[in-house]
Design a protein around this motif. Structure first.
Motif, mmCIF file in Angstrom:
data_model
loop_
_atom_site.group_PDB
_atom_site.id
_atom_site.type_symbol
_atom_site.label_atom_id
_atom_site.label_comp_id
_atom_site.label_asym_id
_atom_site.label_seq_id
_atom_site.Cartn_x
_atom_site.Cartn_y
_atom_site.Cartn_z
ATOM 1 N N THR A 1 0.832 -1.203 0.000
ATOM 2 C CA THR A 1 0.000 0.000 0.000
ATOM 3 C C THR A 1 0.863 1.247 0.000
ATOM 4 O O THR A 1 0.602 2.206 -0.743
ATOM 5 N N ALA A 2 1.912 1.250 0.812
ATOM 6 C CA ALA A 2 2.825 2.401 0.850
ATOM 7 C C ALA A 2 3.483 2.614 -0.504
ATOM 8 O O ALA A 2 3.648 3.753 -0.959
ATOM 9 N N ALA A 3 3.861 1.526 -1.157
ATOM 10 C CA ALA A 3 4.501 1.644 -2.472
ATOM 11 C C ALA A 3 3.571 2.315 -3.473
ATOM 12 O O ALA A 3 3.998 3.183 -4.248
ATOM 13 N N LEU A 4 2.296 1.945 -3.472
ATOM 14 C CA LEU A 4 1.345 2.555 -4.401
ATOM 15 C C LEU A 4 1.139 4.037 -4.086
ATOM 16 O O LEU A 4 1.044 4.869 -4.997
ATOM 17 N N ILE B 1 7.410 9.349 -6.358
ATOM 18 C CA ILE B 1 8.637 9.098 -5.602
ATOM 19 C C ILE B 1 9.485 8.062 -6.354
ATOM 20 O O ILE B 1 8.948 7.072 -6.866
ATOM 21 N N PRO B 2 10.803 8.252 -6.453
ATOM 22 C CA PRO B 2 11.652 7.312 -7.193
ATOM 23 C C PRO B 2 11.622 5.896 -6.613
ATOM 24 O O PRO B 2 11.433 5.708 -5.405
ATOM 25 N N ILE C 1 11.341 4.175 -2.658
ATOM 26 C CA ILE C 1 10.247 3.285 -2.276
ATOM 27 C C ILE C 1 10.800 1.977 -1.714
ATOM 28 O O ILE C 1 10.296 1.441 -0.714
ATOM 29 N N ILE C 2 11.841 1.461 -2.332
ATOM 30 C CA ILE C 2 12.476 0.235 -1.832
ATOM 31 C C ILE C 2 13.069 0.465 -0.444
ATOM 32 O O ILE C 2 12.925 -0.364 0.465
ATOM 33 N N GLN C 3 13.724 1.598 -0.252
ATOM 34 C CA GLN C 3 14.296 1.918 1.056
ATOM 35 C C GLN C 3 13.216 2.014 2.128
ATOM 36 O O GLN C 3 13.390 1.511 3.246
ATOM 37 N N GLY D 1 17.908 -9.865 -2.107
ATOM 38 C CA GLY D 1 17.153 -10.258 -0.931
ATOM 39 C C GLY D 1 15.719 -9.778 -0.969
ATOM 40 O O GLY D 1 15.045 -9.837 -1.999
ATOM 41 N N GLU D 2 15.239 -9.275 0.164
ATOM 42 C CA GLU D 2 13.842 -8.883 0.285
ATOM 43 C C GLU D 2 13.497 -7.681 -0.581
ATOM 44 O O GLU D 2 12.314 -7.422 -0.828
ATOM 45 N N ALA D 3 14.489 -6.948 -1.029
ATOM 46 C CA ALA D 3 14.210 -5.842 -1.948
ATOM 47 C C ALA D 3 13.523 -6.345 -3.208
ATOM 48 O O ALA D 3 12.746 -5.616 -3.840
ATOM 49 N N LEU D 4 13.787 -7.620 -3.570
ATOM 50 C CA LEU D 4 13.172 -8.180 -4.773
ATOM 51 C C LEU D 4 11.652 -8.217 -4.665
ATOM 52 O O LEU D 4 10.953 -8.153 -5.678
ATOM 53 N N TYR D 5 11.135 -8.314 -3.431
ATOM 54 C CA TYR D 5 9.691 -8.402 -3.264
ATOM 55 C C TYR D 5 9.020 -7.128 -3.769
ATOM 56 O O TYR D 5 8.071 -7.168 -4.551
#
Length: 271
Positions: free
Chosen positions: A176-179, A186-187, A191-193, A228-232
């Motif tokens: 939800t935060a990513a959307l 936002i770049p 968003i990944i960070q 790692g989890e960044a791939l998600y």
């Protein structure tokens, strides 16, 4: 808007993490700079983990921060088993992101992507968790719940704030935060960070210490956002950016929201 000293550092600037006694991973989505040089507004949109164990002082703080909407992304059974603690003037909004029926089918269906007849092909993801995230993005029920979250945020006044959360504040909350951040231009790297900060905050919780803005920045500087989890969360970004051709198309085609809504959303939460 009321300003609480618990959400300010010694320089009077907002803190990324709101220190609460009854939960962790409660943080502000403000202060992120977008591709146009605009910045997300502080003290308007918060993300969190479970709110079922808030103390009296926690609830007082959330009321002082003018948080009027508590958007619970958990399932109805989770909400009933471990209900949120309320605070003055808050409205509880049940908004379960995962379908309440056919959930296992959604998790195991690697062919959801094939039902979309689009000029752009939905990317194939190798990571199994990233695949689950992608299926959530492309499931009608979840799209309706994402749209509901945006509708709640669009309904706020300039003096009000909202929080959305799940259990750990990572998967449902992270998507939800990513959307939200994508809608604000936002770049991807930022968003990944933001997504990966959950892990850092759980580490701080295990050490029984509250991180400062400096601590958070040091953690961000040391992140490896490519493995790692960044791939998600990268799977979410690839699905939106490559599969749909960007958040504008996903906003309109999947969420069923108007371009006027998108412009209003950006006007409300960027400065």
């Amino acid at each position: 808007m009321a300003q609480s000293s618990a959400n300010l550092n010694k320089l009077g600037q907002p803190e990324r993490v709101v220190a609460l006694d009854g939960t962790i991973n409660f943080r502000d989505l403000g202060g992120y700079r977008n591709k146009k040089g605009q910045t997300t507004q502080w003290r308007r949109i918060y993300r969190a983990a479970s709110l079922g164990n808030l103390t009296v002082s926690d609830r007082t703080l959330l009321a002082d921060l003018d948080i009027i909407n508590d958007i619970d992304l958990r399932s109805p059974s989770e909400q009933q088993s471990y209900p949120d603690q309320s605070w003055d003037s808050v409205r509880f909004i049940s908004n379960p992101l995962y379908p309440t029926t056919g959930f296992n089918r959604m998790l195991n269906n690697h062919h959801v992507r094939k039902i979309f007849r689009r000029r752009r092909e939905i990317p194939k993801l190798d990571n199994p968790i990233a695949n689950i995230y992608q299926n959530v993005l492309m499931t009608k029920h979840s799209q309706q719940e994402f749209a509901q979250t945006f509708a709640v945020l669009l309904g706020m006044s300039s003096e009000q704030a909202s929080v959305f959360h799940c259990a750990a504040g990572k998967d449902r909350t992270g998507m939800t935060a990513a959307l939200i951040l994508l809608a604000l231009n936002i770049p991807d790297e930022t968003i990944i960070q933001d997504y990966l900060l959950t892990n850092e905050l759980y580490d701080y919780a295990n050490d029984h210490q509250a991180p400062t803005n400096d601590d958070i920045q040091q953690a961000v500087d040391q992140m490896n956002t490519q493995v790692g989890e960044a791939l998600y969360i990268q799977g979410v970004l690839a699905t939106i950016n490559d599969g749909f051709g960007g958040m504008t198309n996903y906003w309109r085609e999947a969420l069923g929201l108007s371009m006027g809504d998108l412009k209003q959303f950006q006007k409300m939460f960027l400065q």
